[in-house]
Design a protein around this motif. Structure first.
Motif, PDB file in Angstrom:
ATOM      1  N   ASN A  23       0.815  -1.218   0.000  1.00 47.02           N
ATOM      2  CA  ASN A  23       0.000   0.000   0.000  1.00 47.02           C
ATOM      3  C   ASN A  23       0.850   1.271   0.000  1.00 47.02           C
ATOM      4  O   ASN A  23       0.320   2.377  -0.021  1.00 47.02           O
ATOM      5  CB  ASN A  23      -0.916  -0.010   1.237  1.00 47.02           C
ATOM      6  CG  ASN A  23      -2.088   0.920   1.072  1.00 47.02           C
ATOM      7  OD1 ASN A  23      -2.463   1.280  -0.044  1.00 47.02           O
ATOM      8  ND2 ASN A  23      -2.685   1.333   2.178  1.00 47.02           N
TER       9      ASN A  23
ATOM     10  N   TYR B 279      -7.056   3.174 -11.762  1.00 43.35           N
ATOM     11  CA  TYR B 279      -7.394   3.934 -10.551  1.00 43.35           C
ATOM     12  C   TYR B 279      -8.904   4.168 -10.458  1.00 43.35           C
ATOM     13  O   TYR B 279      -9.518   3.928  -9.405  1.00 43.35           O
ATOM     14  CB  TYR B 279      -6.639   5.260 -10.551  1.00 43.35           C
ATOM     15  CG  TYR B 279      -7.095   6.216  -9.486  1.00 43.35           C
ATOM     16  CD1 TYR B 279      -6.781   6.005  -8.149  1.00 43.35           C
ATOM     17  CD2 TYR B 279      -7.862   7.339  -9.821  1.00 43.35           C
ATOM     18  CE1 TYR B 279      -7.213   6.883  -7.160  1.00 43.35           C
ATOM     19  CE2 TYR B 279      -8.290   8.217  -8.842  1.00 43.35           C
ATOM     20  CZ  TYR B 279      -7.965   7.991  -7.517  1.00 43.35           C
ATOM     21  OH  TYR B 279      -8.404   8.862  -6.553  1.00 43.35           O
TER      22      TYR B 279
ATOM     23  N   SER C 194     -11.446   2.301  -7.804  1.00 45.59           N
ATOM     24  CA  SER C 194     -12.205   3.185  -6.918  1.00 45.59           C
ATOM     25  C   SER C 194     -13.683   2.824  -6.931  1.00 45.59           C
ATOM     26  O   SER C 194     -14.375   2.952  -5.896  1.00 45.59           O
ATOM     27  CB  SER C 194     -12.019   4.639  -7.348  1.00 45.59           C
ATOM     28  OG  SER C 194     -10.663   5.031  -7.241  1.00 45.59           O
TER      29      SER C 194
ATOM     30  N   SER D 238     -13.842  -1.025  -5.097  1.00 49.19           N
ATOM     31  CA  SER D 238     -13.398  -1.221  -3.720  1.00 49.19           C
ATOM     32  C   SER D 238     -14.137  -0.276  -2.781  1.00 49.19           C
ATOM     33  O   SER D 238     -14.446   0.869  -3.138  1.00 49.19           O
ATOM     34  CB  SER D 238     -11.887  -0.994  -3.610  1.00 49.19           C
ATOM     35  OG  SER D 238     -11.464  -1.066  -2.270  1.00 49.19           O
TER      36      SER D 238
ATOM     37  N   VAL E  87      -8.626   4.336  -2.444  1.00 53.36           N
ATOM     38  CA  VAL E  87      -7.600   3.896  -3.388  1.00 53.36           C
ATOM     39  C   VAL E  87      -6.667   5.073  -3.676  1.00 53.36           C
ATOM     40  O   VAL E  87      -7.121   6.192  -3.925  1.00 53.36           O
ATOM     41  CB  VAL E  87      -8.228   3.372  -4.698  1.00 53.36           C
ATOM     42  CG1 VAL E  87      -7.139   2.871  -5.647  1.00 53.36           C
ATOM     43  CG2 VAL E  87      -9.222   2.259  -4.394  1.00 53.36           C
TER      44      VAL E  87
ATOM     45  N   VAL F 241      -1.654   2.375  -7.027  1.00 52.40           N
ATOM     46  CA  VAL F 241      -1.999   1.687  -8.279  1.00 52.40           C
ATOM     47  C   VAL F 241      -0.818   1.698  -9.241  1.00 52.40           C
ATOM     48  O   VAL F 241      -0.462   0.677  -9.855  1.00 52.40           O
ATOM     49  CB  VAL F 241      -3.238   2.344  -8.920  1.00 52.40           C
ATOM     50  CG1 VAL F 241      -3.525   1.743 -10.295  1.00 52.40           C
ATOM     51  CG2 VAL F 241      -4.450   2.187  -8.012  1.00 52.40           C
TER      52      VAL F 241
ATOM     53  N   LEU G 210      -6.697  -3.993  -1.031  1.00 54.88           N
ATOM     54  CA  LEU G 210      -7.978  -3.286  -1.025  1.00 54.88           C
ATOM     55  C   LEU G 210      -9.133  -4.137  -0.510  1.00 54.88           C
ATOM     56  O   LEU G 210     -10.297  -3.722  -0.641  1.00 54.88           O
ATOM     57  CB  LEU G 210      -8.303  -2.794  -2.440  1.00 54.88           C
ATOM     58  CG  LEU G 210      -7.255  -1.869  -3.061  1.00 54.88           C
ATOM     59  CD1 LEU G 210      -7.632  -1.528  -4.503  1.00 54.88           C
ATOM     60  CD2 LEU G 210      -7.102  -0.595  -2.238  1.00 54.88           C
TER      61      LEU G 210
END
Length: 264
Positions: free
Chosen positions: A130, A171, A175, A178, A182, A187, A238
């Protein structure tokens, strides 16, 4: 006339006696003065007072501003408590992280991410994945462009252009899929690290042509490898364990484009 002379001589004797008494007191004061630790500077000021035995005489706590103590020969060395840093909330110089870590370059985490990509069956560490680490992805993109150039294909603009557009598309897609927040940097970092198998395929293409059965098999293997690694990292970071196939498909399309640049 005689009584007046007697009176004058008597006055002179009294004055001489008083003068002798005063001179004796002054000599006694001077002797006492130099028996103590007083010394006088150029301006005639007393600067210190100590007994001859080395013990300080009993004096009031109020000191003359022109008086100072003798130099003891010891050097003052201030000591700092270790709790001073914790009370202020700052770290000591020994506990500060290295400069490269502060700049976002951690070789240990880069190596762990690379091993995660090279071993698709290894569980991904969500806390490390992350992080917004773009050093590795940039190096892999440059390595892909260099290996393509060594094979006679100058495609740096395609590599950078496809990478930027793909990161933006993934991305927005993640988004929507999830429930967690994010990060665009996360990403881009994951997609860049998972480009490593295609970099190896491009390096192999420098020495051997991929336009054949073996090249097709290796290209399909590289696409599946990259896509599976990327989808595994995304779902672990995620919390999308039940949506790996949905993440695998757009990743396969992305890495398929890079494979076409490598093969043809």
């Amino acid at each position: 006339m005689v009584p007046s002379l007697f009176t004058v001589s008597r006055k002179e004797k009294l004055e001489e006696s008083l003068l002798q008494i005063k001179m004796g007191d002054f000599q006694q004061f001077e002797q006492d003065f130099y028996q103590t630790g007083y010394y006088i500077d150029d301006q005639g000021r007393a600067l210190a007072y100590f007994d001859t035995d080395g013990e300080q005489d009993a004096m009031p706590n109020i000191l003359d501003p022109f008086m100072e103590q003798r130099y003891s020969g010891e050097i003052y060395q201030p000591t700092m408590r270790s709790t001073a840093f914790s009370s202020t909330g700052s770290e000591s110089p020994e506990e500060e992280p290295p400069l490269l870590v502060e700049l976002g370059i951690d070789f240990d985490h880069m190596w762990q991410k690379t091993l995660t990509v090279l071993n698709p069956l290894k569980p991904a560490d969500g806390s490390i994945m992350n992080e917004t680490d773009l050093t590795g992805p940039i190096l892999f993109c440059v390595a892909l462009g260099v290996t393509l150039m060594m094979a006679g294909k100058v495609h740096f603009d395609y590599v950078y252009g496809i990478s930027a557009i793909a990161c933006i598309g993934m991305y927005f897609l993640l988004s929507l899929m999830s429930s967690l927040a994010v990060s665009y940097g996360c990403v881009a970092s994951v997609l860049g690290y998972c480009l490593l198998p295609i970099v190896a395929l491009s390096a192999f293409a420098v020495f051997y042509s991929l336009q054949g059965v073996l090249g097709t098999v290796l290209a399909l293997l590289a696409i599946c490898w990259c896509s599976f690694s990327a989808s595994k990292i995304f779902i672990s970071t995620l919390a999308m364990q039940e949506q790996q196939l949905l993440v695998f498909y757009p990743c396969a399309l992305l890495y398929g484009l890079f494979t076409l640049l490598t093969v043809f």
